[in-house]
Design a protein around this motif. Structure first.
Motif, PDB file in Angstrom:
ATOM      1  N   GLU A   1      -1.807   3.078  -8.894  1.00  0.00           N
ATOM      2  CA  GLU A   1      -2.456   1.788  -8.596  1.00  0.00           C
ATOM      3  C   GLU A   1      -3.495   1.961  -7.485  1.00  0.00           C
ATOM      4  N   LEU A   2      -3.090   2.677  -6.414  1.00  0.00           N
ATOM      5  CA  LEU A   2      -4.011   2.858  -5.288  1.00  0.00           C
ATOM      6  C   LEU A   2      -5.228   3.689  -5.715  1.00  0.00           C
TER       7      LEU A   2
ATOM      8  N   TYR B   1      -0.014   2.043   1.475  1.00  0.00           N
ATOM      9  CA  TYR B   1      -1.348   1.495   1.726  1.00  0.00           C
ATOM     10  C   TYR B   1      -1.635   1.335   3.219  1.00  0.00           C
TER      11      TYR B   1
ATOM     12  N   ARG C   1       2.806   3.216  -7.995  1.00  0.00           N
ATOM     13  CA  ARG C   1       2.036   2.686  -6.861  1.00  0.00           C
ATOM     14  C   ARG C   1       0.906   3.645  -6.462  1.00  0.00           C
ATOM     15  N   SER C   2       1.151   4.946  -6.581  1.00  0.00           N
ATOM     16  CA  SER C   2       0.088   5.917  -6.266  1.00  0.00           C
ATOM     17  C   SER C   2      -1.062   5.743  -7.245  1.00  0.00           C
TER      18      SER C   2
ATOM     19  N   GLN D   1      -9.547  -7.154  -5.263  1.00  0.00           N
ATOM     20  CA  GLN D   1      -9.731  -6.759  -6.673  1.00  0.00           C
ATOM     21  C   GLN D   1      -8.841  -7.604  -7.578  1.00  0.00           C
TER      22      GLN D   1
ATOM     23  N   SER E   1      -7.553   1.684  -7.855  1.00  0.00           N
ATOM     24  CA  SER E   1      -8.308   0.714  -7.062  1.00  0.00           C
ATOM     25  C   SER E   1      -9.467   1.394  -6.353  1.00  0.00           C
ATOM     26  N   ALA E   2      -9.198   2.587  -5.818  1.00  0.00           N
ATOM     27  CA  ALA E   2     -10.260   3.339  -5.125  1.00  0.00           C
ATOM     28  C   ALA E   2     -11.377   3.691  -6.096  1.00  0.00           C
TER      29      ALA E   2
ATOM     30  N   MET F   1      -8.194   3.577   2.019  1.00  0.00           N
ATOM     31  CA  MET F   1      -7.172   2.704   1.427  1.00  0.00           C
ATOM     32  C   MET F   1      -5.731   3.143   1.727  1.00  0.00           C
TER      33      MET F   1
END
Lengths: 536, 64
Positions: free
Chosen positions: A164-165, B40, A161-162, B51, A168-169, A189
């Motif tokens: 993924e974030l 998040y 998940r880290s 996205q 995305s950034a 984010m």
């Protein structure tokens, strides 16, 4: 045998003193017992017992404990055999004598002593002639076993998940962005409380690749995302297999051995895997076609069901092997207690490590594992600091700092970086060798202390069969060959014991482990109170 | 434990990156979902959704 010795033997047999000793016809006793080769049959024994004011015995009792070849000379050996049986079956000489000596029917007597009367050769035949299993366990490979744990694999979804974030950034700011812009986007984010660990990942990457741009980082994240996706899929796949294994264990009609353990860290799964593999491959066990519950191979995603499954396995298995790993926990201690309370044997395996071999193993471990081992010995080895000289003390602190720095600087916690680990080991050089030897010495001290506590010190190393009141002791072994030999003897009903009287107690000591298996106290007050609640 | 051992123990040791709640819950999907929620910000979730949708749209667009 002189009359006094006979009176002593009768006390051992019946569990109580001969009363009215001044009225015993010693001259007659002396005449009967003068010659050790004089044979004794059931009538002879009964006449001798009545001569000393004791209750007579029935035929099945005499036949089982004294037999057709009984003589005055071997009478004490027969009494000791009875004592061993009494301790194993009842934990009480008086009750055992009263119960068993009065049974007239041979079949009824045989039923009472079934548990101790099994023939090892017959038992061996039944193990060897077992038919093949309808359902086999789908054996999960050593390196994948941590995936059946919760804590041992939590870093995988956290990394995923880290990543993924952060990915995305990186998409959001585009390939032309600078590091300041990228960090700002991550701050937008992320939940502010979780920002620091995310930025630490960014910083660690930049330290490892100082010239990298945000665009380079984006490429790295995309690659990492694929690797972490695959790792997550591995976890899911292993869990599907381990869930099926759990069902297989549940449906097996019989179970021989339960392995009790507590596993949190990945290396604890691998250690237990190695131990079970080594044990079950022993020459002493391979011909027995054993069925055993291996916790590294099973998975249940619900804690209540997991507890119920383990409770059922403990009920069904004939004995428990308790693997004494680093931490004593509620889980495996409860499993030990539950097995003893059912009157079943518990083998506690505490490794007796070879210092140099162990030091070598530690040096090859992942640095994060080495650090965890240090934290364990700092917690468990009270005398560590006293053993260290000034130079060693400084070295432990220095290497600890470097290990901590290495662990903090990893980009991902769940993706091993063998190259970085090798470079790190090389940079520590001889310091790591000395450090690992000190660690191994400390582990040895901890294990020796645990073994000593279980063998000689802890009152609850002996617990009581709740159904019968019979005290049941933990059997401690320090090597896989000893563990295999003892397990074989337990399963084949072929255990060997020595009988000892010491400190106003009777002990039945198991030969391979040297541990107390059964005990009878001579404390009159305790005996009376205790047995009032079990045998009345 | 001796005071010396405590000194080593209390050194500036490596802190765990994430604080995983220790419990007997072995459900990976639930852990994953809860961790994601924790990680998040609200805005971060919107960005991720956008996205994800744009990727889906691109995949769904007919080839010309």
């Amino acid at each position: 045998m002189d009359p006094d010795e006979f009176l002593r033997q009768v006390k051992l047999l019946t569990g109580s003193e001969v009363k009215g000793r001044d009225q015993v016809d010693r001259d007659s006793l002396a005449a009967i017992l003068r010659d050790d080769s004089t044979s004794l049959d059931c009538s002879h024994l009964n006449e001798l017992l009545l001569l000393v004011h004791k209750d007579r015995v029935e035929g099945p009792f005499f036949h089982y404990f004294f037999g057709p070849d009984c003589t005055v000379g071997i009478f004490p050996k027969c009494v000791a055999d009875f004592q061993r049986a009494a301790m194993r079956l009842y934990g009480n000489f008086v009750f055992a004598y009263r119960t068993l000596s009065r049974i007239k029917d041979a079949n009824e007597f045989a039923l009472k002593v079934t548990e101790i009367a099994k023939e090892p050769a017959t038992e061996l035949d039944s193990f060897r002639n077992r038919r093949r299993k309808l359902l086999e366990v789908d054996r999960i490979a050593r390196d994948l076993t941590p995936f059946v744990g919760y804590l041992s694999m939590a870093d995988i979804p956290a990394d995923f998940r880290s990543c993924e974030l952060l990915l995305s950034a990186s998409k959001e700011v585009g390939s032309e962005a600078n590091w300041g812009q990228y960090r700002s986007e991550v701050e937008v984010m992320a939940n502010p409380e979780q920002l620091a660990p995310l930025l630490q990942i960014v910083d660690n990457y930049r330290i490892s690749v100082p010239a990298a741009s945000v665009s380079d980082f984006g490429v790295f994240l995309a690659q990492s995302f694929d690797l972490l996706t695959a790792r997550r899929a591995d976890v899911q796949a292993v869990r599907v297999r381990a869930t099926r294994n759990q069902d297989t264990y549940l449906t097996w009609d019989h179970m021989d051995v339960y392995f009790a353990t507590s596993m949190r860290k990945a290396w604890e799964y691998k250690d237990l895997y190695d131990f079970i593999e080594g044990l079950m491959a022993s020459d002493d066990l391979t011909d027995l076609n054993l069925r055993y519950f291996d916790p590294t191979q099973a998975y249940t995603d619900n804690r209540i069901n997991k507890g119920l499954v383990e409770a059922l396995m403990l009920k069904r298995a004939r004995c428990t092997v308790y693997s004494v790993q680093d931490t004593d926990t509620l889980g495996k201690d409860s499993e030990l207690a539950s097995t003893l309370a059912q009157g079943k044997p518990v083998i506690a395996f505490i490794p007796d490590v070879d210092l140099e071999t162990r030091a070598g193993q530690l040096a090859d471990e992942d640095p994060a594992t080495i650090l965890e081992r240090l934290q364990f010995v700092l917690y468990a080895d009270e005398r560590l600091a006293q053993r260290l000289g000034a130079e060693e003390y400084d070295l432990v602190g220095r290497v600890q700092d470097q290990l901590a720095e290495y662990c903090t600087r990893r980009v991902w916690l769940s993706l091993p970086d063998e190259g970085a680990a090798s470079r790190f080991r090389a940079s520590l050089g001889q310091d790591l060798v000395v450090f690992c030897r000190l660690l191994a010495k400390s582990e040895t001290a901890v294990y020796d202390k645990r073994a000593q506590t279980l063998k000689e010190a802890h009152p609850l190393a002996l617990q009581v069969n709740l159904a019968t009141g019979v005290a049941n002791g933990v059997l401690v072994v320090r090597s896989i060959p000893d563990c295999a030999a003892l397990l074989r003897r337990i399963l084949l009903s072929d255990m060997e014991f020595t009988l000892e009287e010491k400190d106003e107690m009777w002990f039945l000591r198991e030969r391979i482990s040297g541990c107390i298996y059964r005990v009878v106290t001579n404390d009159r007050k305790l005996n009376n109170c205790f047995w009032n609640f079990y045998l009345r | 434990m001796s005071s010396d051992a405590k000194l080593i123990l209390k050194r500036d040791v490596h802190a765990e990156r994430w604080e995983h709640q220790e419990r007997g819950d072995y459900n990976l999907d639930r852990f994953d979902q809860e961790f994601r929620e924790r990680l998040y910000s609200e805005r971060g979730r919107e960005i991720l959704r956008a996205q994800s949708q744009s990727t889906t749209i691109r995949i769904d667009e007919p080839k010309r």
